[in-house]
Design an enzyme around this catalytic site. Structure first.
Site, short mmCIF file in Angstrom:
data_model
loop_
_atom_site.label_atom_id
_atom_site.label_comp_id
_atom_site.label_asym_id
_atom_site.label_seq_id
_atom_site.Cartn_x
_atom_site.Cartn_y
_atom_site.Cartn_z
N CYS A 44 3.02 7.21 -5.76
CA CYS A 44 4.38 6.97 -4.69
C CYS A 44 4.77 5.11 -5.17
CB CYS A 44 4.31 7.22 -3.80
SG CYS A 44 3.40 5.05 -2.80
N CYS A 82 6.24 0.69 3.27
CA CYS A 82 6.46 1.52 2.30
C CYS A 82 7.40 2.60 3.55
CB CYS A 82 6.25 2.59 1.39
SG CYS A 82 5.51 3.82 2.21
N CYS A 107 4.91 12.53 4.14
CA CYS A 107 5.32 11.59 3.27
C CYS A 107 6.25 12.55 2.66
CB CYS A 107 4.40 10.64 2.84
SG CYS A 107 5.57 9.94 1.59
N SER A 153 -7.54 2.47 4.44
CA SER A 153 -6.10 2.09 3.58
C SER A 153 -6.35 2.60 1.90
CB SER A 153 -5.31 1.13 3.24
OG SER A 153 -4.20 1.47 2.38
N SER A 154 -6.76 3.49 1.30
CA SER A 154 -6.70 3.30 0.17
C SER A 154 -5.70 2.70 -0.91
CB SER A 154 -6.33 5.14 -0.13
OG SER A 154 -6.11 4.93 -1.84
N ASN A 155 -4.57 3.22 -0.46
CA ASN A 155 -3.56 1.53 -1.45
C ASN A 155 -3.76 -0.10 -1.15
OD1 ASN A 155 -0.92 -0.05 0.74
ND2 ASN A 155 -1.89 2.70 1.31
N SER A 169 0.41 0.78 4.45
CA SER A 169 1.16 0.82 6.46
C SER A 169 0.66 -0.36 6.76
CB SER A 169 -0.02 1.65 6.20
OG SER A 169 -1.70 0.90 6.10
N GLU A 192 -5.58 12.84 1.78
CA GLU A 192 -3.84 13.29 0.81
C GLU A 192 -4.97 14.00 0.93
OE1 GLU A 192 -1.08 11.80 -2.19
OE2 GLU A 192 -1.67 10.53 -0.63
N HIS A 194 -3.35 4.84 7.63
CA HIS A 194 -4.38 4.01 7.69
C HIS A 194 -3.89 2.38 8.40
CE1 HIS A 194 -6.46 7.33 5.47
NE2 HIS A 194 -6.58 7.17 6.69
#
Length: 338
Positions: A203, A21, A105, A231-233, A276, A135, A50
């Site tokens: 986001c 992103c 970010c 990595s959460s996303n 990421s 975060e 991450h």
């Protein structure tokens, strides 16, 4: 990229958008530019993003990743990761005689500013997110006396506020959209006057990647998400794939982690990557699948992305000189670059 002949009936659905992103791209380039401009080492507080591959690649170039600000010798440069940090961390850097680069970010910075604004207006802030995530720690640090963490719908029952007419929700930017709204609905049922943030906190990239996975999940028996386990996303993409109808979904850092047994009885494989993840890792997964007969690749396009962010303003200054001056004026003994 070369492809072997596709086996009849076998195909890959490739999500678009996927991977980097704008915020991740900005943060990674910031480390590379800092190394190029100031030379190694550049200290980075926490992983810049991450992703294991990205971190290992930057380490080879001279980045040094630390978990605490006091691990950085006085007179050096420290960069804050894309996840953001609490104000106390900026204070630690000043006390440690460090020059800083803030690679947070901009979308995370927006949430920080919302937290400060609502705290100044004396709201109770209900922050939807996962406990311990960097975060969440950074956002909570902006107004610790006003913020309560709500880690999913099951947490709502224990939430208490001072004034139900002055309550607002904010969220971690990398959550599942559906899970977040489920939590918001539960909070609204308990606090009918709950205020929503002026704009969506989750986001755009997280939402777009989840939308693409939803579109492919109904057709793909197996979905492979390229991304790291912290990595959460990326983890959310696995969850979204299963909810969308995929029989199985797995998270892998590298193609070599894929188990051939996962392909048994599978005609359609969905492939995507977290925000990421560099594209080279996706290419390697596609090559691995092509070698096993999954060479027919179809794009599942959910959205167009054209957002970019400018690099941190600190990269326009001579930070090595600034760091040396900080060390000297406060009697520091650290040597820049040490």
């Amino acid at each position: 990229m070369g492809r072997m002949t596709a086996s009849p009936g076998r195909r890959v659905l490739l999500a678009a958008p996927r991977g980097y992103c704008a915020g991740v791209d900005r943060a990674v380039i910031a480390v590379e530019k800092a190394l190029e401009q100031y030379g190694a080492p550049i200290y980075v507080r926490h992983e810049i993003v991450h992703n294991k591959y990205v971190v290992q690649t930057l380490e080879k170039k001279g980045a040094v990743f630390v978990e605490r600000t006091d691990e950085v010798p006085p007179g050096n440069i420290v960069m804050f990761s894309a996840h953001g940090v609490a104000p106390v961390v900026h204070d630690e850097a000043r006390q440690g005689r460090l020059a800083t680069i803030d690679a947070t970010c901009p979308l995370v910075t927006k949430v920080h500013k919302e937290a400060v604004r609502y705290a100044n207006d004396d709201y109770d802030i209900l922050l939807i997110g996962h406990e311990g995530h960097e975060e969440v720690i950074g956002t909570s640090g902006e107004a610790p006396d006003h913020i309560q963490l709500v880690d999913g719908p099951e947490d709502v029952a224990k939430v208490e506020v001072r004034d139900p007419s002055k309550v607002v929700w904010l969220s971690q930017t990398t959550l599942s959209v559906d899970e977040t709204m489920e939590t918001v609905d539960a909070l609204t049922a308990k606090f009918p006057g709950l205020v929503s943030p002026p704009s969506d906190d989750i986001c755009y990239a997280t939402q777009n990647r989840q939308l693409a996975v939803k579109q492919m999940g109904a057709e793909a028996e197996l979905v492979i998400v390229v991304g790291s386990r912290n990595s959460s996303n990326s983890k959310r993409l696995v969850e979204v794939a299963k909810l969308a109808g995929a029989r199985e979904a797995y998270l892998v850092d590298f193609a070599g982690e894929i188990d051939e047994a996962w392909l048994e009885g599978v005609r359609t494989v969905g492939v995507t990557s977290g925000a990421s993840v560099p594209e080279v890792l996706v290419e390697q997964v596609l090559e691995w699948l092509a070698e096993r007969g999954y060479a027919d690749v179809e794009i599942v396009k959910a959205a167009e992305e054209s957002i970019t962010f400018s690099l941190p303003k600190e990269l326009r200054r001579d930070l090595r000189e600034e760091a040396a001056a900080l060390a000297a004026e406060r009697g520091g003994t650290g040597t820049p670059g040490a």
